[in-house]
Design a protein around this motif. Structure first.
Motif, PDB file in Angstrom:
ATOM      1  N   ARG A  78     -11.305 -42.678  44.870  1.00 19.19           N
ATOM      2  CA  ARG A  78     -11.650 -41.521  44.038  1.00 19.19           C
ATOM      3  C   ARG A  78     -11.086 -40.247  44.648  1.00 19.19           C
ATOM      4  O   ARG A  78     -10.934 -40.148  45.880  1.00 19.19           O
ATOM      5  N   ARG A  86     -11.417 -36.476  45.796  1.00 23.54           N
ATOM      6  CA  ARG A  86     -12.476 -35.581  46.255  1.00 23.54           C
ATOM      7  C   ARG A  86     -11.955 -34.156  46.070  1.00 23.54           C
ATOM      8  O   ARG A  86     -10.998 -33.746  46.725  1.00 23.54           O
ATOM      9  N   LYS A  87     -12.588 -33.402  45.167  1.00 27.29           N
ATOM     10  CA  LYS A  87     -12.038 -32.111  44.776  1.00 27.29           C
ATOM     11  C   LYS A  87     -13.071 -30.998  44.821  1.00 27.29           C
ATOM     12  O   LYS A  87     -14.116 -31.072  44.175  1.00 27.29           O
ATOM     13  N   HIS A 118     -14.752 -36.987  42.570  1.00 22.29           N
ATOM     14  CA  HIS A 118     -16.022 -36.582  43.178  1.00 22.29           C
ATOM     15  C   HIS A 118     -15.977 -35.109  43.529  1.00 22.29           C
ATOM     16  O   HIS A 118     -15.029 -34.628  44.151  1.00 22.29           O
ATOM     17  N   PRO A 154     -17.866 -32.374  45.674  1.00 25.79           N
ATOM     18  CA  PRO A 154     -18.877 -32.234  46.739  1.00 25.79           C
ATOM     19  C   PRO A 154     -19.798 -31.035  46.568  1.00 25.79           C
ATOM     20  O   PRO A 154     -20.884 -30.995  47.136  1.00 25.79           O
TER      21      PRO A 154
END
Length: 267
Positions: free
Chosen positions: A170, A172-173, A198, A200
């Motif tokens: 995935r 991660r942004k 995803h 965060p």
């Protein structure tokens, strides 16, 4: 020969030497506690069944039609150009951050982002490590089923990722704050390489950007209609509000109409 009757002084001395058993006090305390508990439950039930003699529409009119409203009206209805949602086979997972109010705002932002990026939103995870420091899940705080159903015409929302995607790679942004619609349209290029993105942190702060009117209204629907507190919290709030209203009335002050000030679903 008959024994003489004991004097009143001897009877009093005998009673002082043999006080009632402590179990009697415990029984009395338990009985009083049970009475208080049953009375409180009855009051909460009454509130849930008959919160007010006025209808919900009447309460809304009182709120928005008052002189203090300055002619403003709720801006949550979809325009005629608003298209129905689709079930996209790509997913946006979110970890909310900050305190409860910041997380609520961030969740509404992510609902709008999911719409802009044509993604299916997975129920956000609440902050448990930085500021919030609480073990509560989304469903502990909010009515999860109501959240999904309220937004079914806007964004497809699921409780969790499909099993086959749990271990999938995935992206991660961290989305840039204060970004407009064109930024998220550009971020949609990530779907070419990933099926799951995803996020965060949820505080993208869309409120002050030149977003399409339907996206802003979607954020309002998410905030004031979809994010309703869970039933235990709603019941507790209504019970406390009823108690405060009774106390206020008993003191001679003006009584507050509780559905407007207590229930998160009143607006």
């Amino acid at each position: 020969m008959a024994n003489p009757r004991p004097s009143s002084h001897r009877l009093l001395r005998s009673r002082l030497l043999h006080p009632p058993s402590i179990s009697c006090y415990v029984l009395v305390l338990l009985a009083f506690s049970a009475f208080i508990f049953l009375y409180s439950q009855r009051q909460i039930t009454v509130v849930d069944r008959n919160p007010s003699d006025e209808s919900f529409e009447d309460l809304k009119e009182q709120l928005w039609g008052s002189a203090s409203g300055y002619g403003y009206r709720p801006c949550v209805k979809r325009t005629q150009k608003y298209a129905a949602t689709q079930k996209w086979n790509r997913y946006l997972t979110v970890r909310s951050n900050g305190g409860l109010n910041q997380m609520r705002t961030g969740i509404c932002d992510m609902v709008a982002v999911a719409r802009l990026m044509n993604a299916t939103l997975v129920i956000p995870q609440l902050d448990k490590r930085s500021f919030w420091q609480d073990t509560s899940t989304f469903s502990d705080i909010f009515d999860e089923s109501h959240f999904i159903k309220s937004l079914e015409g806007d964004v497809h929302i699921v409780h969790e990722l499909p099993k086959e995607l749990e271990s999938a790679p995935r992206a991660r942004k961290h989305f840039s704050s204060w970004s407009g619609a064109s930024y998220y349209e550009e971020m949609s290029q990530l779907w070419k390489d990933y099926q799951v993105i995803h996020v965060p942190k949820s505080d993208s702060r869309l409120a002050n950007n030149d977003l399409p009117i339907d996206i802003q209204r979607l954020r309002c629907r998410a905030m004031y209609h979809a994010l309703r507190f869970s039933n235990p919290i709603e019941r507790l709030g209504k019970g406390l509000s009823l108690h405060d209203a009774d106390t206020t009335e008993a003191s001679g002050a003006a009584q507050v109409t509780w559905p407007i000030y207590c229930s998160s679903s009143a607006f």
